[in-house]
Write an enzyme that holds these catalytic residues in place. Sequence first.
Site, short mmCIF file in Angstrom:
data_model
loop_
_atom_site.label_atom_id
_atom_site.label_comp_id
_atom_site.label_asym_id
_atom_site.label_seq_id
_atom_site.Cartn_x
_atom_site.Cartn_y
_atom_site.Cartn_z
N SER A 23 0.65 -1.64 0.07
CA SER A 23 0.16 0.20 0.42
C SER A 23 1.13 1.18 -0.02
CB SER A 23 -0.92 0.22 0.86
OG SER A 23 -0.62 -0.53 2.10
N LYS A 283 -15.76 31.72 -28.24
CA LYS A 283 -16.52 31.13 -26.77
C LYS A 283 -15.51 31.41 -25.73
CE LYS A 283 -19.23 28.19 -26.49
NZ LYS A 283 -19.50 26.69 -26.38
N ASN A 285 -16.40 29.76 -22.17
CA ASN A 285 -17.09 28.69 -21.63
C ASN A 285 -16.66 28.46 -20.40
OD1 ASN A 285 -17.77 27.36 -24.08
ND2 ASN A 285 -15.93 26.26 -24.14
N GLU A 290 -18.75 23.88 -14.62
CA GLU A 290 -19.48 22.43 -15.19
C GLU A 290 -18.14 21.62 -14.32
OE1 GLU A 290 -19.63 23.09 -19.79
OE2 GLU A 290 -18.31 24.23 -19.28
N TYR A 317 -9.48 -6.49 12.86
CA TYR A 317 -9.22 -6.06 11.14
C TYR A 317 -9.11 -7.28 10.19
CZ TYR A 317 -5.90 -4.07 8.08
OH TYR A 317 -4.68 -3.62 6.95
N GLN A 322 -7.77 -1.86 3.82
CA GLN A 322 -6.74 -1.47 2.79
C GLN A 322 -6.53 -0.58 2.06
OE1 GLN A 322 -2.34 -2.61 2.70
NE2 GLN A 322 -2.54 -2.45 0.79
N1 ARG Z 1 -0.90 -1.63 4.68
C1 ARG Z 1 -1.81 -1.79 6.35
C2 ARG Z 1 -3.68 -1.11 5.77
O1 ARG Z 1 -3.14 0.49 5.33
C3 ARG Z 1 -1.69 -1.81 7.26
C4 ARG Z 1 -1.71 -2.60 8.05
C5 ARG Z 1 -2.24 -3.98 8.16
N2 ARG Z 1 -1.87 -4.84 9.77
C6 ARG Z 1 -1.48 -6.09 8.92
N3 ARG Z 1 -1.73 -6.76 9.98
N4 ARG Z 1 -1.13 -6.53 7.80
O2 ARG Z 1 -4.13 -1.42 6.00
#
Ligand code: ARG
Length: 465
Positions: A23, A283, A285, A290, A317, A322
Amino acid sequence: MAKLWDGRFESESSKLLEDFNASIGFDWQLWHEDIQGSKAHAKMLAKIGILDDKELDSILAGLEQIAKMIESGEFEFKNSDEDIHMAIESKLTQLIGESGKKLHTARSRNDQVALDFRLFCLRANKSITRAILALMQTLLHIAREHTHTIMPGMTHLQHAQPVNLGFHIVAWCCSLQRDVQRFQDSFMRNNLSPLGSGALAGTPYGNDREFVASELGFSAPTLNAMDSVSDRDFALDLLYDIAMLMMHISRISEELVLWSSAEFGFITLSDSYSTGSSIMPQKKNPDVPELLRGKSGRSFGNLIALLSVMKSLPLAYNKDTQEDKEGVFDSVHTAQISLEILRECLATATFNAKNMRKMAQKGHLSATDLADFLVRECGVPFRDSHHITGKVVAYAEKKGVDISALTQEELQSVDPRIKEGANAVLDIESSMQARNSLGGTASARTLEQIENLQTFVVRVSASME
Ligand code: ARG
């Protein structure tokens, strides 16, 4: 490459998994909150005796150094680090050695991400609220200048009754006021610290959660660890608040698009907030309103997307969450830029009072006033007065004029019950001023509403300093 969690693994993860799972490509935007949270956590660890003073100092200095590296652009965000939390933690250990490894004591990424993302959402909440207040200021300023600027008030997009421009702008402001209140409600509800919830069940270290909460400016810690790591209502509240705001912005924008057309001619957008056509040289615009109208779409989409991610998730969790971030980043950015450009666009526009008045003299806007006059002054029951007025409208239509242009003699020729003084109430200015009930369009009432909103803006702005 070695992972912070790879103790039980025998082979390395595949590159494909690494890219899919990471991520950091977007959650790097939480770096500031991550460092802020880690500092508070480290201070708490020192307070409960897990870190000694030297270790704390070196962790704080290391985190500070990382912040500087990120700010200056020399920090490299790598998918192999998976997310911002692990990227910062492994850099810390690289920089300060053994004591860096102690930072994650009594913490999990689950409560860490819940904390970082909450801090981000609360910060965004505040900055959007400030931007709405700034937009309201600009609108109230314009409204104050136009409490006598007559324009046609519409229902069904048809001319209905005369109003003044200030009154119309105050109506916009009322929806923005509700937005501010909604953001404030969300802020209060979500201003709680989840840190110290651990993975899902709390920690065995005796975390001082109150200390962390107050260190980070929260009003208190959250109640239940399991809820804390799974809850994303704070993000959904923000997405909903933004969706409502953007819906309001789209309605204001739609009117700006209409008003800037040749057919209306109520407003001229400044050259710096208009665009040209690549083929038609004449024109100009209204791209800004918009695009603002169009941008509401993605903000609704982001809300529905996260609702769908959260739907049916079991406690606690889950990696699904994510998926909570990109839509929020997008909505926050969209709201911020939209508010700013709408404010600029309005502050630099010219309102064409003459055209508004001309349009208000079309469509027999004061017909209701004649009907009311017949009731009040001539003792005619409302149903009959409605009918008589209808005949007057038909007469004016046949003559090709607005009823406000008819003489007393003409009025009486349609129906002798129409007494002297009737053509005075047909004047659109007096028609507008006659609507002086609480909340009505009469200039004095409009000014009252402006003062009321101005007090609100000043009070909320002061409370945010
Ligand atoms: N990158 C993860 C998220 O955004 C962080 C938490 C991850 N926790 C785990 N136990 N894999 O949710």
